[in-house]
Design an enzyme around this catalytic site. Structure first.
Site, PDB file in Angstrom:
ATOM      1  N   LYS A   1       0.809  -1.222   0.000  1.00  0.00           N
ATOM      2  CA  LYS A   1       0.000   0.000   0.000  1.00  0.00           C
ATOM      3  C   LYS A   1       0.847   1.280   0.000  1.00  0.00           C
ATOM      4  CE  LYS A   1      -0.179   1.757   4.504  1.00  0.00           C
ATOM      5  NZ  LYS A   1       1.058   1.154   4.937  1.00  0.00           N
TER       6      LYS A   1
ATOM      7  N   LYS B   1       8.123   2.190   2.981  1.00  0.00           N
ATOM      8  CA  LYS B   1       7.717   3.576   3.245  1.00  0.00           C
ATOM      9  C   LYS B   1       8.799   4.543   2.786  1.00  0.00           C
ATOM     10  CE  LYS B   1       5.165   1.987   7.255  1.00  0.00           C
ATOM     11  NZ  LYS B   1       4.027   1.512   6.444  1.00  0.00           N
TER      12      LYS B   1
HETATM   13  P1  ADP Z   1       1.979  -0.278   8.491  1.00  0.00           P
HETATM   14  O1  ADP Z   1       0.937  -1.282   8.867  1.00  0.00           O
HETATM   15  O2  ADP Z   1       1.630   1.110   8.930  1.00  0.00           O
HETATM   16  O3  ADP Z   1       2.429  -0.364   7.075  1.00  0.00           O
HETATM   17  P2  ADP Z   1       4.474  -1.615   9.281  1.00  0.00           P
HETATM   18  O4  ADP Z   1       4.448  -2.491  10.476  1.00  0.00           O
HETATM   19  O5  ADP Z   1       4.500  -2.252   7.935  1.00  0.00           O
HETATM   20  O6  ADP Z   1       3.247  -0.607   9.438  1.00  0.00           O
HETATM   21  O7  ADP Z   1       5.726  -0.633   9.372  1.00  0.00           O
HETATM   22  C1  ADP Z   1       5.892   0.263  10.462  1.00  0.00           C
HETATM   23  C2  ADP Z   1       6.796  -0.343  11.541  1.00  0.00           C
HETATM   24  O8  ADP Z   1       8.136  -0.399  11.088  1.00  0.00           O
HETATM   25  C3  ADP Z   1       6.918   0.469  12.800  1.00  0.00           C
HETATM   26  O9  ADP Z   1       5.835   0.275  13.663  1.00  0.00           O
HETATM   27  C4  ADP Z   1       8.240  -0.051  13.393  1.00  0.00           C
HETATM   28  O10 ADP Z   1       7.982  -1.099  14.316  1.00  0.00           O
HETATM   29  C5  ADP Z   1       8.953  -0.662  12.205  1.00  0.00           C
HETATM   30  N1  ADP Z   1      10.287  -0.125  11.881  1.00  0.00           N
HETATM   31  C6  ADP Z   1      11.248  -0.857  11.274  1.00  0.00           C
HETATM   32  N2  ADP Z   1      12.343  -0.117  11.062  1.00  0.00           N
HETATM   33  C7  ADP Z   1      12.112   1.107  11.549  1.00  0.00           C
HETATM   34  C8  ADP Z   1      12.890   2.310  11.613  1.00  0.00           C
HETATM   35  N3  ADP Z   1      14.125   2.369  11.119  1.00  0.00           N
HETATM   36  N4  ADP Z   1      12.333   3.393  12.185  1.00  0.00           N
HETATM   37  C9  ADP Z   1      11.072   3.339  12.681  1.00  0.00           C
HETATM   38  N5  ADP Z   1      10.294   2.228  12.652  1.00  0.00           N
HETATM   39  C10 ADP Z   1      10.789   1.117  12.082  1.00  0.00           C
HETATM   40 MG    MG Z   2       3.334  -2.146   6.159  1.00  0.00          MG
END
Ligand code: ADP
Ligand code: MG
Length: 317
Positions: free
Chosen positions: A213, A275
């Site tokens: 997404k 992201k």
């Molecule tokens: P979403 O459902 O919003 O796509 P994701 O779980 O796929 O969320 O991605 C967001 C998560 O990425 C955050 O909650 C965190 O736990 C993790 N994360 C991994 N690497 C990092 C980073 N370098 N900085 C911040 N968060 C990170």
């Molecule tokens: Mg995600």
């Protein structure tokens, strides 16, 4: 029009980790996230909301699985479409109410969105994204044989189906979304990254795949000429050395530094990686600014007080 923003929210902000995902839970979570989006719209932003659907589509698949003795199976593209409708409905209702509470009279409307992927995308040769329920090895092997699924063992928790996650190349309904924005609507689109379709002989056909997404949101954001892409997730800021002792929260990233830190391994493929890459692609595709933060920090992030920004160059440089 004011500043046009695409706000991408995680599927987890509608069903939180540890919740069963009941409809009242989903409404309550959607309302909580909608408050912050409504504040933004009341400040004058034009907004397209996009959302993940991992937990929700997982439940739709499980429901279909449990019903196999009485009902015909559901292909993945149809499940995706169902989740767009169901989640879009909830967001329409609660975001609409939050807007009215702020004296903003705007229609919130969901566009069932198809996202084109390329059959030649290497992802089709190596399906890697786990979806749906867990199976025993025996069940998984039967699915492999009878349904042609790809299955993998998932870290001792059981066996799961894996599907390709190709890169999106075009959002079919982008023009419709633009027209709705021009008419003053708040639009919800590319739910779950959009329904994956391939173009063959001038026709669209749904495929068994999922689309990230974050990547789909940035593609739509560029297509509709958005200024701002907000990626709303579980963390207030992006970090270097996330979770380690020397973790450092970042205020700002340039396209170059984002790419460099990505190469150094700070942003994993299953979570922060897409992201960051989507953010970089958005700026390179003509966008002005990306903000990564959590829903409750959106207002403060717009004021420059928190969140992590990705820009072409460091501000003030
Ligand atoms: P979403 O459902 O919003 O796509 P994701 O779980 O796929 O969320 O991605 C967001 C998560 O990425 C955050 O909650 C965190 O736990 C993790 N994360 C991994 N690497 C990092 C980073 N370098 N900085 C911040 N968060 C990170
Ligand atoms: Mg995600």
């Amino acid at each position: 029009m004011g500043t046009l923003a695409v706000v991408a929210i995680g599927g987890n902000s509608i069903t939180k980790a540890g919740q069963r995902g009941t409809i009242p839970e989903q409404f309550a979570n959607a309302k909580e996230t909608s408050r912050h989006i409504a504040d933004m719209i009341a400040r004058g932003y034009d907004v397209v909301v996009t959302h993940g659907n991992g937990p929700q589509v997982g439940n739709i698949l499980l429901r279909a699985e449990l019903a196999t003795t009485v009902l015909p199976p559901l292909p993945l593209d149809t499940c995706g479409a169902d989740s767009q409708g169901g989640m879009g409905y909830m967001i329409q209702q609660v975001l609409g109410a939050e807007l009215r509470a702020r004296g903003v009279d705007r229609t919130v409307v969901t566009v069932v969105t198809q996202t084109v992927v390329d059959r030649a995308d290497p992802a089709f040769a190596s399906p890697s994204k786990p979806i749906g329920p867990f199976y025993t090895q025996e069940e998984a092997e039967r699915k492999e044989l009878e349904e042609g699924w790809n299955v993998v063992e998932d870290a001792n928790r059981g066996w799961r189906r894996v599907v390709p996650s190709p890169m999106p190349t075009r959002v079919v309904e982008a023009d419709a979304i633009k027209a709705l924005l021009a008419a003053g609507c708040v639009v919800i689109g590319v739910g779950g990254g959009g329904i994956p379709v391939v173009e063959e002989d001038g026709k669209l056909r749904g495929v068994e795949a999922v689309i990230d997404k974050d990547h789909a949101s940035r593609l739509l954001a560029n297509d509709i000429g958005a200024d701002l892409l907000i990626i709303s997730t579980d963390v207030e800021r992006v970090a270097l050395n996330f979770g380690a002792e020397n973790q450092t929260w970042l205020r700002e990233l340039t396209v170059d530094s984002a790419r460099r830190y990505h190469e150094e391994g700070h942003f994993p493929a299953g979570s922060m990686g897409p992201k960051i890459l989507a953010g970089v692609a958005f700026i390179e595709g003509g966008g002005d600014e990306v903000i990564i933060t959590n829903p409750e920090s959106i207002g403060r992030a717009l004021d420059g007080e928190t969140g992590t920004r990705i820009t072409r160059q460091v501000s003030g440089a």
